[in-house]
Write an enzyme that holds these catalytic residues in place. Structure first.
Site, PDB file in Angstrom:
ATOM      1  N   ASN A  47      -3.214  33.379  40.596  1.00 17.02           N
ATOM      2  CA  ASN A  47      -2.317  32.944  41.662  1.00 17.02           C
ATOM      3  C   ASN A  47      -0.949  32.535  41.140  1.00 17.02           C
ATOM      4  OD1 ASN A  47      -3.341  30.655  40.376  1.00 17.02           O
ATOM      5  ND2 ASN A  47      -3.423  29.429  42.233  1.00 17.02           N
ATOM      6  N   LYS A  48      -0.823  32.335  39.834  1.00 18.69           N
ATOM      7  CA  LYS A  48       0.448  31.890  39.269  1.00 18.69           C
ATOM      8  C   LYS A  48       1.520  32.979  39.290  1.00 18.69           C
ATOM      9  CE  LYS A  48      -0.887  27.693  38.260  1.00 18.69           C
ATOM     10  NZ  LYS A  48      -0.314  26.507  38.932  1.00 18.69           N
ATOM     11  N   ASP A  49       1.126  34.231  39.509  1.00 20.88           N
ATOM     12  CA  ASP A  49       2.126  35.292  39.687  1.00 20.88           C
ATOM     13  C   ASP A  49       3.078  34.942  40.821  1.00 20.88           C
ATOM     14  OD1 ASP A  49       0.818  36.715  37.738  1.00 20.88           O
ATOM     15  OD2 ASP A  49       0.213  38.369  39.041  1.00 20.88           O
ATOM     16  N   ALA A  52       5.690  32.254  39.657  1.00 21.55           N
ATOM     17  CA  ALA A  52       6.568  32.770  38.602  1.00 21.55           C
ATOM     18  C   ALA A  52       7.636  33.680  39.193  1.00 21.55           C
ATOM     19  CB  ALA A  52       5.748  33.515  37.556  1.00 21.55           C
ATOM     20  N   THR A  79       0.263  30.386  34.261  1.00 27.47           N
ATOM     21  CA  THR A  79       1.681  30.444  34.628  1.00 27.47           C
ATOM     22  C   THR A  79       2.487  31.113  33.527  1.00 27.47           C
ATOM     23  OG1 THR A  79       1.477  28.421  35.936  1.00 27.47           O
ATOM     24  CG2 THR A  79       3.700  29.097  35.327  1.00 27.47           C
TER      25      THR A  79
END
Length: 350
Positions: A47-49, A52, A79
């Site tokens: 989910n950190k895409d 970012a 991340t």
């Protein structure tokens, strides 16, 4: 998509619109319906895409970044991977301060993505110059033409999920969601999603998942930072020893704490029962569901969405390693090794 060829311009166009998948075997006998928001379908496998890409795009829009500049961040791994991926496409250098608690798999992947990685001791105070927070701050002060993402205290973290994850869940459930269960680390995922969902229906219950050894649950209940709550734990990307301003505690209805051991086994059970190769934090989030079911928290009309943040490939040397599990003391009469590997003798019998 390209106008003439059925192809994406680059991998960043694949971020978001992850599937909602009905859970079956792992929730057998539970009241209600349960769905996983499977964030491993993002190109960077987490989910950190979302944050970012969103934070970097906003920095570009504001004129804070130009090609060749350096992106610096504090990360438990996911991340950092997403930032490294975005940096490759957009032409930035990437330097990451990583907790030593992060799996070797994550650290090696960050290096493979071209990031310069500083591995910092996990169990030191946040203001210790060796902590990954302070190392990132120092690097930002030393390197001209750099930006520090600072996801724990960056409101854009929350906004990224308000603009993407929340609307996706609302649309995918056709507005029928009754509960959202999500891990809380920086708090961006749960807070941003909660903000959007509660704007649509304020009765939706938002449950945050915290780790034993973290301060978040008690802070939510008392508004006080209790340092006595802090002690080492193994789950990555979940819980904190500080209070992130990226977390909007007013949007969260309650927290559930989970253990390292049960979270590890639950992740392995998801993989074995649902065929979804999930990470440690996904196991923690599902373990919170198990504990809520034991409380008889849900009913037959519940439509529960559980966010599975990342992919199990990042934990091969941890929860999917029988040796690591054994060293942690996670195998006992209730939980036995699942290893099922047989090596055939390479020497032929003559």
């Amino acid at each position: 998509m390209d106008d003439n060829v059925n192809a994406y311009h680059n991998i960043l166009e694949l971020i978001g619109d992850t599937p909602l998948i009905k859970l079956n075997k792992i929730v057998e006998g539970f009241k209600g319906d349960y769905y996983a928001k499977f964030e491993a379908f993002n190109p960077g496998h987490s989910n950190k895409d979302r944050i970012a890409y969103y934070i970097i795009e906003e920095a570009e829009r504001k004129g804070l970044l130009k090609r060749g500049d350096t992106i610096i961040e504090t990360t438990s791994g996911n991340t950092g991977f997403s930032l490294a991926m975005v940096s490759i496409i957009k032409g930035y250098d990437c330097i990451l301060a990583v907790s030593s608690k992060s799996s070797k798999d994550k650290i090696n992947m960050l290096s493979a993505m071209g990031a310069k990685v500083h591995v910092c001791p996990a169990n030191v105070a946040t203001d210790d110059p060796r902590s990954y927070y302070e190392v990132a701050k120092r690097l930002h002060s030393e390197i001209k033409e750099s930006i520090y993402i600072n996801q724990y205290f960056n409101k854009l973290n929350l906004e990224a999920h308000y603009r993407s994850t929340g609307p996706e869940i609302w649309k995918q459930t056709e507005g029928k969601i009754t509960h959202l269960i999500a891990s809380s680390g920086t708090g961006g995922t749960i807070s941003g999603s909660a903000k959007y969902l509660k704007e649509q229906n304020p009765d939706i219950q938002i449950i945050g998942v915290d780790a034993y050894g973290s301060v978040l649950k008690k802070y939510h209940e008392t508004q006080e930072l209790d340092l006595n709550e802090i002690y080492p734990y193994r789950i990555e990307g979940l819980g904190k020893n500080l209070i992130p301003t990226a977390t909007d505690f007013d949007l969260i209805d309650r927290f559930v704490k989970v253990t390292d051991e049960e979270s590890a086994h639950t992740a392995r059970n998801i993989t074995r029962s649902e065929g979804m190769f999930v990470g440690y934090t996904s196991g923690a989030t599902m373990q919170a569901v198990n504990q809520l079911v034991e409380e008889d928290y849900f009913n037959e009309n519940s439509k529960v969405v559980v966010i599975f943040p990342d992919h199990g490939s990042r934990y091969i040397s941890k929860i999917y390693s029988e040796n690591w599990m054994e060293k942690q003391g996670f195998f006992d009469s209730d939980h036995e090794s699942q290893q099922n590997i047989e090596y055939i003798n390479e020497t032929a019998n003559k």
